[in-house]
Design an enzyme around this catalytic site. Structure first.
Site, mmCIF file in Angstrom:
data_model
loop_
_atom_site.group_PDB
_atom_site.id
_atom_site.type_symbol
_atom_site.label_atom_id
_atom_site.label_comp_id
_atom_site.label_asym_id
_atom_site.label_seq_id
_atom_site.Cartn_x
_atom_site.Cartn_y
_atom_site.Cartn_z
ATOM 1 N N GLY A 50 -6.960 3.896 3.760
ATOM 2 C CA GLY A 50 -6.120 5.025 3.387
ATOM 3 C C GLY A 50 -4.756 4.539 2.937
ATOM 4 O O GLY A 50 -4.263 3.515 3.434
ATOM 5 N N GLN A 55 4.053 5.064 0.942
ATOM 6 C CA GLN A 55 3.942 3.639 1.286
ATOM 7 C C GLN A 55 4.162 2.715 0.083
ATOM 8 O O GLN A 55 4.413 1.530 0.255
ATOM 9 C CB GLN A 55 2.555 3.347 1.880
ATOM 10 C CG GLN A 55 2.314 4.011 3.213
ATOM 11 C CD GLN A 55 0.908 3.719 3.703
ATOM 12 O OE1 GLN A 55 -0.018 4.462 3.398
ATOM 13 N NE2 GLN A 55 0.735 2.630 4.438
ATOM 14 N N CYS A 96 -2.041 0.258 10.081
ATOM 15 C CA CYS A 96 -1.381 0.810 8.890
ATOM 16 C C CYS A 96 -0.999 -0.340 7.978
ATOM 17 O O CYS A 96 -0.478 -1.353 8.452
ATOM 18 C CB CYS A 96 -0.138 1.583 9.315
ATOM 19 S SG CYS A 96 0.761 2.324 7.940
ATOM 20 N N LEU A 97 -1.231 -0.167 6.681
ATOM 21 C CA LEU A 97 -0.860 -1.220 5.727
ATOM 22 C C LEU A 97 0.649 -1.464 5.728
ATOM 23 O O LEU A 97 1.092 -2.550 5.361
ATOM 24 C CB LEU A 97 -1.343 -0.854 4.316
ATOM 25 C CG LEU A 97 -2.856 -0.974 4.124
ATOM 26 C CD1 LEU A 97 -3.289 -0.375 2.791
ATOM 27 C CD2 LEU A 97 -3.285 -2.448 4.202
ATOM 28 N N HIS A 138 -3.241 10.704 9.723
ATOM 29 C CA HIS A 138 -2.342 9.549 9.607
ATOM 30 C C HIS A 138 -1.655 9.545 8.235
ATOM 31 O O HIS A 138 -0.431 9.357 8.146
ATOM 32 C CB HIS A 138 -3.181 8.265 9.824
ATOM 33 C CG HIS A 138 -2.452 6.981 9.621
ATOM 34 N ND1 HIS A 138 -2.270 6.056 10.628
ATOM 35 C CD2 HIS A 138 -1.891 6.429 8.527
ATOM 36 C CE1 HIS A 138 -1.614 5.015 10.156
ATOM 37 N NE2 HIS A 138 -1.372 5.210 8.874
ATOM 38 N N GLU A 139 -2.428 9.756 7.175
ATOM 39 C CA GLU A 139 -1.869 9.699 5.813
ATOM 40 C C GLU A 139 -0.954 10.889 5.527
ATOM 41 O O GLU A 139 0.064 10.732 4.856
ATOM 42 C CB GLU A 139 -2.985 9.617 4.768
ATOM 43 C CG GLU A 139 -3.919 8.408 4.896
ATOM 44 C CD GLU A 139 -3.211 7.070 5.002
ATOM 45 O OE1 GLU A 139 -2.083 6.941 4.483
ATOM 46 O OE2 GLU A 139 -3.767 6.147 5.615
ATOM 47 N N HIS A 142 2.470 10.298 6.757
ATOM 48 C CA HIS A 142 3.289 9.470 5.855
ATOM 49 C C HIS A 142 4.046 10.343 4.853
ATOM 50 O O HIS A 142 5.212 10.086 4.552
ATOM 51 C CB HIS A 142 2.405 8.493 5.069
ATOM 52 C CG HIS A 142 2.077 7.227 5.788
ATOM 53 N ND1 HIS A 142 3.036 6.361 6.280
ATOM 54 C CD2 HIS A 142 0.885 6.631 6.054
ATOM 55 C CE1 HIS A 142 2.446 5.307 6.833
ATOM 56 N NE2 HIS A 142 1.138 5.448 6.719
HETATM 57 C C1 QAP Z 1 -4.883 4.316 8.365
HETATM 58 O O1 QAP Z 1 -4.950 2.075 7.681
HETATM 59 C C2 QAP Z 1 -5.855 4.347 9.497
HETATM 60 O O2 QAP Z 1 -2.554 -4.205 10.024
HETATM 61 C C3 QAP Z 1 -5.277 3.373 7.237
HETATM 62 O O3 QAP Z 1 -3.056 -6.448 8.636
HETATM 63 C C4 QAP Z 1 -6.089 3.238 10.296
HETATM 64 O O4 QAP Z 1 -6.035 1.079 5.996
HETATM 65 C C5 QAP Z 1 -6.534 5.486 9.773
HETATM 66 C C6 QAP Z 1 -4.677 -2.792 7.419
HETATM 67 C C7 QAP Z 1 -7.008 3.285 11.328
HETATM 68 C C8 QAP Z 1 -7.468 5.533 10.788
HETATM 69 C C9 QAP Z 1 -7.703 4.429 11.572
HETATM 70 C C10 QAP Z 1 -3.867 -2.895 8.524
HETATM 71 C C11 QAP Z 1 -4.932 -3.942 6.700
HETATM 72 C C12 QAP Z 1 -5.216 -1.518 6.963
HETATM 73 C C13 QAP Z 1 -3.347 -4.113 8.929
HETATM 74 C C14 QAP Z 1 -5.358 0.969 6.996
HETATM 75 C C15 QAP Z 1 -3.619 -5.271 8.199
HETATM 76 C C16 QAP Z 1 -4.420 -5.173 7.083
HETATM 77 C C17 QAP Z 1 -4.896 -0.332 7.522
HETATM 78 CO CO CO Z 2 -0.382 4.134 7.317
#
Ligand code: QAP
Ligand code: CO
Length: 170
Positions: A50, A55, A96-97, A138-139, A142
């Protein structure tokens, strides 16, 4: 013809721009479709499930999500609204990215109903549970300037800030 890939730089917490409130999209035109396409490419390249426009320092109400295993189910959410949340909650370990390497548990509604506009400008509705429900909530946070770490204790938030500031300095 395939256009040139455009990967957008992702803002990292703590960055004040992550706390800006995004404005509604007035019209879904080619400019918005380009943002959607670049966001999807940036999310898939990361890889992530996501990404909100906030972001990538674009303060408009645009989100892309794909919780499939094989990048086969891209959801485009323009001007999304959660129209219903269940009383029932679920706890999920989120990442989270914009907060690389940090994962922690957040409690959110287990089921939601969502209304959004797609890249063709059509309004649509869907229900979500499980990972998709977590991801949508979550999104959408943001877009209102909220990062998932704000649900954690102040102690955890300050530790995360210190850790990420050190990483960025290195
Ligand atoms: C949000 O998160 C989310 O720390 C999206 O080093 C996360 O795509 C919603 C990511 C979990 C529901 C459950 C995170 C990639 C990606 C990192 C992501 C990383 C590399 C996170
Ligand atoms: Co995020």
């Amino acid at each position: 013809m395939r256009s040139i890939m455009a990967l957008l730089p992702i803002l990292h917490y703590p960055d004040a721009r992550l706390h800006k409130k995004a404005k509604p999209v007035a019209v879904v035109d080619d400019r918005v479709r380009r943002i959607v396409r670049d966001m999807a490419e940036t999310m898939y390249a990361a890889p992530g499930i996501g990404l909100a426009a906030t972001q990538v320092d674009i303060h408009e109400r645009i989100v892309v999500i794909d919780v499939s295993e094989d990048h086969s189910d891209l959801l485009v959410l323009i001007n999304p609204v959660i129209t219903w949340k269940s009383e029932e909650t679920q706890v999920y370990e989120e990442g989270c990215l914009s907060v690389p390497g940090i994962y922690d548990e957040v409690k959110r509604a287990a089921r939601i109903k969502v209304e959004a506009t797609n890249e063709k400008g059509e309004r649509y509705e869907f229900e979500a549970d499980g990972l998709l429900a977590v991801c949508v909530q979550h999104e959408l946070d943001h877009l209102d300037g909220k990062v998932f770490v704000e649900y954690l204790s102040q102690l955890k938030q300050s530790r995360i800030k210190t850790k990420l500031r050190k990483l960025q300095a290195a």
